[in-house]
Design a protein around this motif. Sequence first.
Motif, PDB file in Angstrom:
ATOM      1  N   SER A 285     -12.035   0.639   2.693  1.00 43.65           N
ATOM      2  CA  SER A 285     -12.882   0.045   1.654  1.00 43.65           C
ATOM      3  C   SER A 285     -12.274  -1.268   1.149  1.00 43.65           C
ATOM      4  O   SER A 285     -13.006  -2.188   0.785  1.00 43.65           O
ATOM      5  N   CYS A 286     -10.969  -1.391   1.167  1.00 43.60           N
ATOM      6  CA  CYS A 286     -10.333  -2.645   0.760  1.00 43.60           C
ATOM      7  C   CYS A 286     -10.663  -3.763   1.754  1.00 43.60           C
ATOM      8  O   CYS A 286     -10.976  -4.888   1.367  1.00 43.60           O
TER       9      CYS A 286
ATOM     10  N   VAL B 124       0.876  -1.162   0.000  1.00 42.57           N
ATOM     11  CA  VAL B 124       0.000   0.000   0.000  1.00 42.57           C
ATOM     12  C   VAL B 124       0.914   1.213   0.000  1.00 42.57           C
ATOM     13  O   VAL B 124       1.825   1.312   0.814  1.00 42.57           O
TER      14      VAL B 124
ATOM     15  N   CYS C 216     -10.249   0.504  -4.146  1.00 45.02           N
ATOM     16  CA  CYS C 216      -9.543   1.560  -3.411  1.00 45.02           C
ATOM     17  C   CYS C 216      -9.738   2.913  -4.106  1.00 45.02           C
ATOM     18  O   CYS C 216      -9.275   3.118  -5.228  1.00 45.02           O
TER      19      CYS C 216
ATOM     20  N   GLN D  70      -8.378   5.681  -3.479  1.00 45.66           N
ATOM     21  CA  GLN D  70      -7.143   6.468  -3.511  1.00 45.66           C
ATOM     22  C   GLN D  70      -6.096   5.885  -4.461  1.00 45.66           C
ATOM     23  O   GLN D  70      -5.057   6.502  -4.685  1.00 45.66           O
TER      24      GLN D  70
ATOM     25  N   VAL E  35      -3.528   0.671  -3.264  1.00 46.16           N
ATOM     26  CA  VAL E  35      -3.129  -0.738  -3.291  1.00 46.16           C
ATOM     27  C   VAL E  35      -2.348  -0.995  -4.571  1.00 46.16           C
ATOM     28  O   VAL E  35      -2.819  -0.707  -5.667  1.00 46.16           O
TER      29      VAL E  35
ATOM     30  N   CYS F 146      -2.706   5.888   0.786  1.00 48.94           N
ATOM     31  CA  CYS F 146      -3.709   5.242   1.644  1.00 48.94           C
ATOM     32  C   CYS F 146      -4.145   6.219   2.732  1.00 48.94           C
ATOM     33  O   CYS F 146      -3.320   6.793   3.437  1.00 48.94           O
TER      34      CYS F 146
ATOM     35  N   CYS G  90      -9.331  -5.584  -3.864  1.00 48.00           N
ATOM     36  CA  CYS G  90      -8.807  -4.486  -3.028  1.00 48.00           C
ATOM     37  C   CYS G  90      -8.269  -3.359  -3.911  1.00 48.00           C
ATOM     38  O   CYS G  90      -8.486  -2.173  -3.647  1.00 48.00           O
ATOM     39  N   TRP G  91      -7.593  -3.722  -4.949  1.00 48.82           N
ATOM     40  CA  TRP G  91      -7.018  -2.765  -5.896  1.00 48.82           C
ATOM     41  C   TRP G  91      -8.131  -2.014  -6.642  1.00 48.82           C
ATOM     42  O   TRP G  91      -8.066  -0.801  -6.824  1.00 48.82           O
TER      43      TRP G  91
END
Length: 142
Positions: A15-16, A6, A53, A55, A58, A10, A49-50
Amino acid sequence: MSFFHVNERCNGCLSCVQNCPASALDYSDQENRRKLLHNMSLCARCGNCWRVCPQGAVEFKDLLKGEWDEVATMNLVRCTACGASLYSQELKESLAKKLDYQVETLCPEHRKTNELSVWRRLSPAKAVKGSSDYDYGKPETF
């Protein structure tokens, strides 16, 4: 080595963690710090997760690298005849204890040659054929 990375973008929104279908992400809030946790053995490497995200923190590419990590280093035992790699010194010592004798450090090719000489010593009755310098390499003629 951790494959889950990360970056500095981050913001701890989680959310991930909330969207990981394998529950491979978790977090821990202690005192004034939030830690994002990843369990590689649970990770399905799905990339969710990627994707979720907001932001772009990830770095999923590291999950796909599949690089080799060095996990142990041992001394190597080599064939005394040709120098080919055989096994670790630790394995040799372990076998010597279990077998109660030192294991010969020969590769399969040189072990075959050595087995023939051992067989000749173990079977002198077949080797005699009338003389002590019987030639093992020539076939018998009848």
